[in-house]
Design a protein around this motif. Sequence first.
Motif, PDB file in Angstrom:
ATOM      1  N   GLY A 151     -40.818  42.117 -24.107  1.00 19.61           N
ATOM      2  CA  GLY A 151     -41.343  42.540 -25.411  1.00 19.61           C
ATOM      3  C   GLY A 151     -40.522  43.654 -26.039  1.00 19.61           C
ATOM      4  O   GLY A 151     -40.243  43.621 -27.243  1.00 19.61           O
ATOM      5  N   THR A 152     -40.105  44.630 -25.231  1.00 17.92           N
ATOM      6  CA  THR A 152     -39.352  45.754 -25.821  1.00 17.92           C
ATOM      7  C   THR A 152     -37.977  45.273 -26.268  1.00 17.92           C
ATOM      8  O   THR A 152     -37.451  45.737 -27.278  1.00 17.92           O
ATOM      9  CB  THR A 152     -39.184  46.920 -24.818  1.00 17.92           C
ATOM     10  OG1 THR A 152     -38.304  46.516 -23.770  1.00 17.92           O
ATOM     11  CG2 THR A 152     -40.515  47.346 -24.222  1.00 17.92           C
ATOM     12  N   VAL A 153     -37.413  44.347 -25.508  1.00 19.93           N
ATOM     13  CA  VAL A 153     -36.064  43.844 -25.817  1.00 19.93           C
ATOM     14  C   VAL A 153     -36.111  43.029 -27.113  1.00 19.93           C
ATOM     15  O   VAL A 153     -35.320  43.242 -28.036  1.00 19.93           O
ATOM     16  CB  VAL A 153     -35.548  42.965 -24.645  1.00 19.93           C
ATOM     17  CG1 VAL A 153     -34.197  42.340 -24.990  1.00 19.93           C
ATOM     18  CG2 VAL A 153     -35.467  43.796 -23.367  1.00 19.93           C
ATOM     19  N   ARG A 154     -37.048  42.102 -27.190  1.00 16.70           N
ATOM     20  CA  ARG A 154     -37.082  41.193 -28.351  1.00 16.70           C
ATOM     21  C   ARG A 154     -37.558  41.914 -29.616  1.00 16.70           C
ATOM     22  O   ARG A 154     -37.046  41.685 -30.702  1.00 16.70           O
ATOM     23  CB  ARG A 154     -37.972  39.980 -28.042  1.00 16.70           C
ATOM     24  CG  ARG A 154     -37.389  39.133 -26.912  1.00 16.70           C
ATOM     25  CD  ARG A 154     -38.080  37.792 -26.705  1.00 16.70           C
ATOM     26  NE  ARG A 154     -37.354  37.025 -25.703  1.00 16.70           N
ATOM     27  CZ  ARG A 154     -37.636  37.014 -24.390  1.00 16.70           C
ATOM     28  NH1 ARG A 154     -38.650  37.724 -23.928  1.00 16.70           N
ATOM     29  NH2 ARG A 154     -36.895  36.314 -23.544  1.00 16.70           N
ATOM     30  N   LEU A 155     -38.542  42.818 -29.449  1.00 13.66           N
ATOM     31  CA  LEU A 155     -39.046  43.544 -30.614  1.00 13.66           C
ATOM     32  C   LEU A 155     -37.945  44.441 -31.202  1.00 13.66           C
ATOM     33  O   LEU A 155     -37.776  44.513 -32.422  1.00 13.66           O
ATOM     34  CB  LEU A 155     -40.263  44.380 -30.197  1.00 13.66           C
ATOM     35  CG  LEU A 155     -41.300  44.724 -31.253  1.00 13.66           C
ATOM     36  CD1 LEU A 155     -41.743  43.502 -32.043  1.00 13.66           C
ATOM     37  CD2 LEU A 155     -42.522  45.378 -30.591  1.00 13.66           C
ATOM     38  N   GLN A 253     -42.709  57.643 -23.048  1.00 12.72           N
ATOM     39  CA  GLN A 253     -41.373  58.254 -23.022  1.00 12.72           C
ATOM     40  C   GLN A 253     -40.383  57.384 -22.277  1.00 12.72           C
ATOM     41  O   GLN A 253     -39.251  57.193 -22.710  1.00 12.72           O
ATOM     42  CB  GLN A 253     -41.448  59.617 -22.322  1.00 12.72           C
ATOM     43  CG  GLN A 253     -41.979  60.707 -23.190  1.00 12.72           C
ATOM     44  CD  GLN A 253     -40.940  61.781 -23.480  1.00 12.72           C
ATOM     45  OE1 GLN A 253     -40.329  62.315 -22.564  1.00 12.72           O
ATOM     46  NE2 GLN A 253     -40.735  62.077 -24.751  1.00 12.72           N
ATOM     47  N   ARG A 254     -40.810  56.871 -21.151  1.00 11.92           N
ATOM     48  CA  ARG A 254     -39.886  56.045 -20.357  1.00 11.92           C
ATOM     49  C   ARG A 254     -39.528  54.789 -21.147  1.00 11.92           C
ATOM     50  O   ARG A 254     -38.399  54.303 -21.079  1.00 11.92           O
ATOM     51  CB  ARG A 254     -40.512  55.661 -19.006  1.00 11.92           C
ATOM     52  CG  ARG A 254     -40.560  56.753 -17.996  1.00 11.92           C
ATOM     53  CD  ARG A 254     -39.170  57.286 -17.625  1.00 11.92           C
ATOM     54  NE  ARG A 254     -38.398  56.418 -16.740  1.00 11.92           N
ATOM     55  CZ  ARG A 254     -37.139  56.035 -16.971  1.00 11.92           C
ATOM     56  NH1 ARG A 254     -36.524  56.404 -18.084  1.00 11.92           N
ATOM     57  NH2 ARG A 254     -36.504  55.278 -16.109  1.00 11.92           N
ATOM     58  N   MET A 258     -35.777  53.881 -22.056  1.00 10.38           N
ATOM     59  CA  MET A 258     -35.279  52.583 -21.604  1.00 10.38           C
ATOM     60  C   MET A 258     -34.769  51.760 -22.789  1.00 10.38           C
ATOM     61  O   MET A 258     -33.703  51.155 -22.726  1.00 10.38           O
ATOM     62  CB  MET A 258     -36.412  51.870 -20.857  1.00 10.38           C
ATOM     63  CG  MET A 258     -36.105  50.513 -20.315  1.00 10.38           C
ATOM     64  SD  MET A 258     -36.426  49.250 -21.519  1.00 10.38           S
ATOM     65  CE  MET A 258     -38.194  49.384 -21.661  1.00 10.38           C
ATOM     66  N   MET A 259     -35.526  51.757 -23.896  1.00 10.40           N
ATOM     67  CA  MET A 259     -35.102  50.970 -25.068  1.00 10.40           C
ATOM     68  C   MET A 259     -33.787  51.522 -25.630  1.00 10.40           C
ATOM     69  O   MET A 259     -32.943  50.760 -26.102  1.00 10.40           O
ATOM     70  CB  MET A 259     -36.193  50.962 -26.138  1.00 10.40           C
ATOM     71  CG  MET A 259     -37.356  50.051 -25.780  1.00 10.40           C
ATOM     72  SD  MET A 259     -38.474  49.769 -27.181  1.00 10.40           S
ATOM     73  CE  MET A 259     -39.455  51.231 -27.139  1.00 10.40           C
ATOM     74  N   ALA A 260     -33.640  52.862 -25.564  1.00  8.05           N
ATOM     75  CA  ALA A 260     -32.401  53.465 -26.061  1.00  8.05           C
ATOM     76  C   ALA A 260     -31.222  52.962 -25.229  1.00  8.05           C
ATOM     77  O   ALA A 260     -30.168  52.605 -25.752  1.00  8.05           O
ATOM     78  CB  ALA A 260     -32.500  54.984 -25.993  1.00  8.05           C
ATOM     79  N   GLU A 261     -31.416  52.916 -23.908  1.00  7.60           N
ATOM     80  CA  GLU A 261     -30.338  52.470 -23.026  1.00  7.60           C
ATOM     81  C   GLU A 261     -30.086  50.968 -23.212  1.00  7.60           C
ATOM     82  O   GLU A 261     -28.948  50.510 -23.209  1.00  7.60           O
ATOM     83  CB  GLU A 261     -30.743  52.772 -21.580  1.00  7.60           C
ATOM     84  CG  GLU A 261     -29.582  52.807 -20.623  1.00  7.60           C
ATOM     85  CD  GLU A 261     -30.065  53.068 -19.187  1.00  7.60           C
ATOM     86  OE1 GLU A 261     -31.083  53.777 -19.024  1.00  7.60           O
ATOM     87  OE2 GLU A 261     -29.421  52.537 -18.263  1.00  7.60           O
ATOM     88  N   ALA A 272     -33.210  42.957 -17.502  1.00  7.43           N
ATOM     89  CA  ALA A 272     -33.190  43.478 -16.121  1.00  7.43           C
ATOM     90  C   ALA A 272     -33.587  44.953 -16.121  1.00  7.43           C
ATOM     91  O   ALA A 272     -34.356  45.407 -15.258  1.00  7.43           O
ATOM     92  CB  ALA A 272     -31.802  43.285 -15.520  1.00  7.43           C
ATOM     93  N   LEU A 273     -33.081  45.681 -17.125  1.00  7.47           N
ATOM     94  CA  LEU A 273     -33.412  47.111 -17.207  1.00  7.47           C
ATOM     95  C   LEU A 273     -34.908  47.287 -17.497  1.00  7.47           C
ATOM     96  O   LEU A 273     -35.591  48.107 -16.872  1.00  7.47           O
ATOM     97  CB  LEU A 273     -32.572  47.766 -18.315  1.00  7.47           C
ATOM     98  CG  LEU A 273     -32.814  49.259 -18.533  1.00  7.47           C
ATOM     99  CD1 LEU A 273     -32.416  50.066 -17.307  1.00  7.47           C
ATOM    100  CD2 LEU A 273     -32.037  49.763 -19.759  1.00  7.47           C
TER     101      LEU A 273
END
Length: 718
Positions: A151-155, A253-254, A258-261, A272-273
């Motif tokens: 979800g975080t990747v696709r969004l 926060q994490r 994580m999304m920033a990285e 994977a991250l």
Amino acid sequence: MYQGQSVWVRALDDAGVCELCFDRQGDAINKFDDRTVDELRQAVAVLAGHAGLRGVLISSAKEVFIVGADITEFGAKFSQPAELIAASVAQSNTVFVALEDLPVPTVVAINGFALGGGLELALAGSLRAMSRTAQVGVPEVKLGLFPGFGGTVRLSRLAGPAVACDWVTTGQPQSADAALAAGVVHAVVAPDALRGAALDLLHQAMNGAVDWAAQQQRKRDPVPLSAPEQAAVFDAALAQTAPLSARQQPAAQRAVQMMAEAAGLDRSAALALEARVFGEVASTQAARALVQAFLNEQAIKRLSRRHAQAGAPVRSAAVLGAGIMGGGIAYTSALRGVPVRMKDIAQPALDLGMGEAAKQLARRVKTGRLAQARANGVLAAIRPQTDHSGFDAVDCVIEAIVENLGIKQQVLADLENRVAPGTLIASNTSSLRIDDLAPALQRPENFVGMHFFNPVHMMPLVEVVRGSRSSDAAVSTAVGYAVAMGKTPIVVRDCPGFLVNRVLTAYMRGFLLLVADGADFVQVDRTMEAFGWPMGPAYLEDVVGMDTGSHVSDVISAGYPERMPHIEHDALRLMAREGRYGQKNGIGFYRYETDAQGKPRRSPAPDTPALLARLQPHGPRAFTDAEIVDRMMLPMVVEAVHALEEGVVGTAAELDTALQLGLGFPAYAGGPLQYADWLGLAEVVARCDRLAPTLGAALQPTARMRAMAARGERFHTA
Ligand code: NAD
């Protein structure tokens, strides 16, 4: 083509259009449990192997699309080590990737709710149509998590990092318009036009009128923003989520870090991250406690529903006393649609009570939460009066007059003659026993405690106190009324201090004994606030007031003399003797000045240490923060276990919920029993045994605690 218990696939025509439908058998909703993920894997494999496939409609046969994960599966899943959680999430991700990589367009028709895993699934499709009344969102942060199915990747790639950070870190549901504006969906239509619109979109994609392949490719590439643009978004999101982390809830926060990285990575590296950090966050205590709190809340709702069915509905009520509590109860009742008579012996008290209700209503109107006409109706539903007129027609009367046994008994006896024989009578007493008040009544079976918390309109908890002669029906009616008022009722058995004040007193005595042993009260406050309490114990005593605090402490000491014996010279009594009552007269442990907004602001009172030194025969002594936490928290755990063992409260779920809602027990720690589970009962017992020789019976583990510790058992088993 495929028929599972939650998912089916059918051909829609002979031209290669298929439908993958979520249709959970025997349930009104769809949710993502392990079985559904597994069936989705099989369904996608069937589609991938279908030679003539040209397009897929993804739909739901329920009123909602998919409401999210099956949270009852979280407990067992997330008690595994972080790497195993990550591996299992990564495995599920392969299903979403397989769907995304189908060589044909896939259009998702979103109806009702697509939340959590439901939205994540939808994001794996090429295009999305949404019903105007539907909502989407990723509420995982409320459970101490973030989306872990990509979800975080696709969004981040579809809506951009700013929207992704906002949705992921707030967990707020989003309207169809917001989803359209964010680029998360491609069409918004009326609910009954959804299927047609989704099929239309699918045909456009199949005909090449809409570039569905480009939509899919965006999700395989890194986020197309420059480094400075990304930094601006992620830095702002980090600043916004810092307070949650300070309260020991790291998920938001994490997720941002994580999304920033992940923004610079391609899909497979980003997924994977996400899976790795998800594993880390899902194995935190915060996630465990927030998930448990959700399950507790569900269990309590089930109990309350059962009571509400068994009890009689309260259609109109009355309150005796228009003070802080009576006024608040009357206002809350009227606001929630139960008209109420409010009786006081003093007209000025009635005026004050009505004035306060009008103020609260005006605030609601001003912030757009209530229409003026409705506010007028609510105010008109409170009838201030100095006599008992109409009392013979109400279903329930809540007594909230002065805290004095003799006066309450007299008033209750008189009241009973003025109400119908079946009327429920409840007392809002905070320190008297229901069994001590009941002898004043001819019909004690109709009598219970309803212990509200101050301020009533904001505090969600009501302890419904079952006296030894209260009938089941009376208890159930009180629970039903509390639910109707929008509260969370917890049924407790009558005992000194009921549940919440009794367990709180064990904690507060930890503080008084620390001060007597030479601890610095400012350090204790700082430590307990860092632990997650809304305010430290000295500050809390100032807010409650030394007179009230020492009165409660006396009541509890008389009730539990072995564990919480009377302390003749403690800081509360000393403060009260010195005329330092706390916030109410501007000086207690701290000094209070009114700020520009009219709110009291605390600052250290320079003479407090010298005053407290009178109680410290051995002078000041340094304690580590860990010692302070143990000396405050462990007596609370032990007292909570006593209450549970005595049957004061029925379940660990109710106990922990009561302390969260009544006291603001830190959410990440969950409640005293969840906290004990976190430390491990063997560790709790060992620490208590180390402290008990100096601190006495308050730290003596019960026999059952020792037995549970020896067997490695927990209070919460979900
Ligand atoms: P309060 O002093 O603000 O109000 C009491 C009101 O009762 C006064 O307006 C008084 O005029 C009125 N009253 C006295 N005798 C009466 C009678 N015979 N008939 C009708 N009205 C009468 O007190 P409060 O803080 O609202 O507390 C009321 C009750 O609620 C007490 O039992 C208290 O222990 C309990 N309680 C208080 C809190 C709190 O934080 N204040 C919290 C939980 C429970």
